[in-house]
Design an enzyme around this catalytic site. Structure first.
Site, PDB file in Angstrom:
ATOM      1  N   THR A   1       0.817  -1.207   0.000  1.00  0.00           N
ATOM      2  CA  THR A   1       0.000   0.000   0.000  1.00  0.00           C
ATOM      3  C   THR A   1       0.855   1.263   0.000  1.00  0.00           C
ATOM      4  O   THR A   1       0.418   2.317  -0.465  1.00  0.00           O
ATOM      5  CB  THR A   1      -0.959  -0.012   1.204  1.00  0.00           C
ATOM      6  OG1 THR A   1      -1.694  -1.241   1.184  1.00  0.00           O
ATOM      7  CG2 THR A   1      -1.930   1.148   1.187  1.00  0.00           C
TER       8      THR A   1
ATOM      9  N   TYR B   1       6.888 -14.216  -7.996  1.00  0.00           N
ATOM     10  CA  TYR B   1       7.351 -14.484  -9.359  1.00  0.00           C
ATOM     11  C   TYR B   1       8.105 -15.808  -9.478  1.00  0.00           C
ATOM     12  O   TYR B   1       7.845 -16.585 -10.389  1.00  0.00           O
ATOM     13  CB  TYR B   1       8.209 -13.329  -9.901  1.00  0.00           C
ATOM     14  CG  TYR B   1       8.589 -13.471 -11.358  1.00  0.00           C
ATOM     15  CD1 TYR B   1       7.641 -13.273 -12.359  1.00  0.00           C
ATOM     16  CD2 TYR B   1       9.878 -13.815 -11.740  1.00  0.00           C
ATOM     17  CE1 TYR B   1       7.970 -13.426 -13.690  1.00  0.00           C
ATOM     18  CE2 TYR B   1      10.219 -13.974 -13.074  1.00  0.00           C
ATOM     19  CZ  TYR B   1       9.258 -13.773 -14.044  1.00  0.00           C
ATOM     20  OH  TYR B   1       9.581 -13.934 -15.375  1.00  0.00           O
TER      21      TYR B   1
ATOM     22  N   TYR C   1       4.184 -12.694   5.504  1.00  0.00           N
ATOM     23  CA  TYR C   1       3.115 -12.074   4.715  1.00  0.00           C
ATOM     24  C   TYR C   1       2.766 -12.997   3.563  1.00  0.00           C
ATOM     25  O   TYR C   1       3.561 -13.192   2.647  1.00  0.00           O
ATOM     26  CB  TYR C   1       3.563 -10.699   4.220  1.00  0.00           C
ATOM     27  CG  TYR C   1       2.534  -9.923   3.431  1.00  0.00           C
ATOM     28  CD1 TYR C   1       1.184 -10.267   3.407  1.00  0.00           C
ATOM     29  CD2 TYR C   1       2.922  -8.804   2.691  1.00  0.00           C
ATOM     30  CE1 TYR C   1       0.258  -9.536   2.675  1.00  0.00           C
ATOM     31  CE2 TYR C   1       2.002  -8.060   1.962  1.00  0.00           C
ATOM     32  CZ  TYR C   1       0.670  -8.441   1.952  1.00  0.00           C
ATOM     33  OH  TYR C   1      -0.249  -7.723   1.236  1.00  0.00           O
TER      34      TYR C   1
ATOM     35  N   ARG D   1      -0.758 -11.791  -5.198  1.00  0.00           N
ATOM     36  CA  ARG D   1       0.363 -10.987  -5.688  1.00  0.00           C
ATOM     37  C   ARG D   1       1.616 -11.813  -5.930  1.00  0.00           C
ATOM     38  O   ARG D   1       2.453 -11.444  -6.761  1.00  0.00           O
ATOM     39  CB  ARG D   1       0.679  -9.859  -4.698  1.00  0.00           C
ATOM     40  CG  ARG D   1      -0.387  -8.774  -4.650  1.00  0.00           C
ATOM     41  CD  ARG D   1       0.050  -7.612  -3.770  1.00  0.00           C
ATOM     42  NE  ARG D   1      -0.950  -6.538  -3.751  1.00  0.00           N
ATOM     43  CZ  ARG D   1      -1.042  -5.563  -4.630  1.00  0.00           C
ATOM     44  NH1 ARG D   1      -0.178  -5.501  -5.621  1.00  0.00           N
ATOM     45  NH2 ARG D   1      -1.983  -4.649  -4.527  1.00  0.00           N
TER      46      ARG D   1
ATOM     47  N   LYS E   1       0.671 -12.272   8.431  1.00  0.00           N
ATOM     48  CA  LYS E   1      -0.404 -11.514   7.802  1.00  0.00           C
ATOM     49  C   LYS E   1      -0.961 -12.397   6.712  1.00  0.00           C
ATOM     50  O   LYS E   1      -0.299 -12.687   5.714  1.00  0.00           O
ATOM     51  CB  LYS E   1       0.127 -10.195   7.217  1.00  0.00           C
ATOM     52  CG  LYS E   1      -0.944  -9.388   6.475  1.00  0.00           C
ATOM     53  CD  LYS E   1      -0.369  -8.140   5.811  1.00  0.00           C
ATOM     54  CE  LYS E   1      -1.427  -7.396   5.007  1.00  0.00           C
ATOM     55  NZ  LYS E   1      -0.861  -6.211   4.293  1.00  0.00           N
TER      56      LYS E   1
ATOM     57  N   ILE F   1      -3.924  -5.895   9.313  1.00  0.00           N
ATOM     58  CA  ILE F   1      -3.079  -4.850   8.735  1.00  0.00           C
ATOM     59  C   ILE F   1      -3.884  -4.308   7.574  1.00  0.00           C
ATOM     60  O   ILE F   1      -4.074  -4.978   6.564  1.00  0.00           O
ATOM     61  CB  ILE F   1      -1.708  -5.379   8.310  1.00  0.00           C
ATOM     62  CG1 ILE F   1      -0.916  -5.807   9.555  1.00  0.00           C
ATOM     63  CG2 ILE F   1      -0.933  -4.311   7.533  1.00  0.00           C
ATOM     64  CD1 ILE F   1       0.429  -6.441   9.256  1.00  0.00           C
TER      65      ILE F   1
END
Length: 292
Positions: free
Chosen positions: A47, A109, A135, A140, A164, A206
């Protein structure tokens, strides 16, 4: 031992029209968040558009936020990547004075195996002098940290203190919550799922939306932590619809548009991100007016 229950905010990085960092706006935002009851600040996450900040900007914005915060709240710093050695080197050379924990995204990736993910975080754990929050955001990274891997890391490394979880998979989250070590925290990375997540035993969030509506969203997580699910449900549905529109045209374009409406910061983002469409803006304006 760690103050990461409740509402953490993945703070945005304000930019001026020329795309340079707007430090006046950043100071205003930090104080706005603290004054409205959040529990900790997460710097240079997704973010915060960390991938488009230079090394110098990362150092300068971190130092600035620490200065403005002035010890009022814990600070979590995002340090992650898809080259393990680079993450390890960054941890070793970064001045972490004033930082309380590291948020480290699973490698993206490369699509590592579960063993590769484990070995990556093993190296990160051994290199870090601070507690680490894993995380997991498969949307993503294109890979999922499976519960067995999360639990293995939680049990094997004392400085890996939390995850997270942004998989959007409540069954996966519940498996972790049910089997985790007592002090290991499970934190939501999905604003729309915080209430059911916490009802299952999660420890908070979060958040993206809490950049714009810190008091209401913090009140929701606090109510849930205190077992007041009637109040938490009301606050959840108050925020529910606007959460959708915050992400329609990408994050943080949506929340920056709302922050501009609230006269806190501007809505500029850096390429390859762009500002929200006119249609999304109209929906956000309507929903923001209803939040007051």
């Amino acid at each position: 031992m760690y103050n990461f229950k409740g509402t953490g905010v993945a703070i945005v990085t304000p930019f001026k029209a020329d795309k340079s960092v707007d430090y006046n706006a950043l100071e205003k935002l930090v104080n706005y968040l603290i004054d409205n009851g959040i529990n900790y600040i997460v710097v240079q996450g997704t973010t915060g558009e960390s991938v488009t900040l230079t090394k110098q900007e990362k150092a300068e914005t971190l130092a600035f936020i620490i200065k403005v915060n002035n010890g009022r709240l814990p600070i979590v710093l995002g340090i992650g990547g898809n080259c393990t050695q680079t993450v390890v080197d960054t941890l070793k050379i970064t001045d972490l004075t004033g930082v309380d924990a590291i948020l480290s995204v699973s490698p993206y990736y490369n699509k590592p195996t579960q063993e590769g993910i484990y070995q990556h975080y093993k190296a990160v754990s051994e290199a870090s002098t601070l507690p680490i929050i894993l995380y997991n955001v498969p949307g993503r990274t294109s890979s999922n940290i499976l519960p067995a891997t999360t639990l293995r890391l939680a049990n094997d490394f004392s400085n890996i203190i939390a995850i997270k979880e942004a998989s959007g998979n409540l069954e996966q989250c519940m498996t972790i919550i049910q089997n985790k070590p007592k002090d290991f925290l499970v934190i939501s990375g999905d604003d729309a799922l915080v209430l059911p997540f916490m009802a299952c035993g999660g420890d908070g969030v979060i958040s993206v939306i809490a950049n714009a509506f810190p008091k209401g969203f913090s009140d929701m997580t606090t109510a849930a932590l205190n077992g007041n699910y009637s109040l938490a449900k009301d606050l959840h549905y108050k925020h529910f619809e606007i959460i959708h529109y915050l992400f329609v045209d990408g994050n943080p374009a949506g929340v920056k548009a709302v922050l501009k409406m609230l006269n806190i910061i501007g809505d500029d983002v850096r390429l390859p991100l762009v500002q929200v469409t006119e249609n999304t803006l109209k929906n956000l304006e309507k929903l923001t007016s209803q939040m007051k």
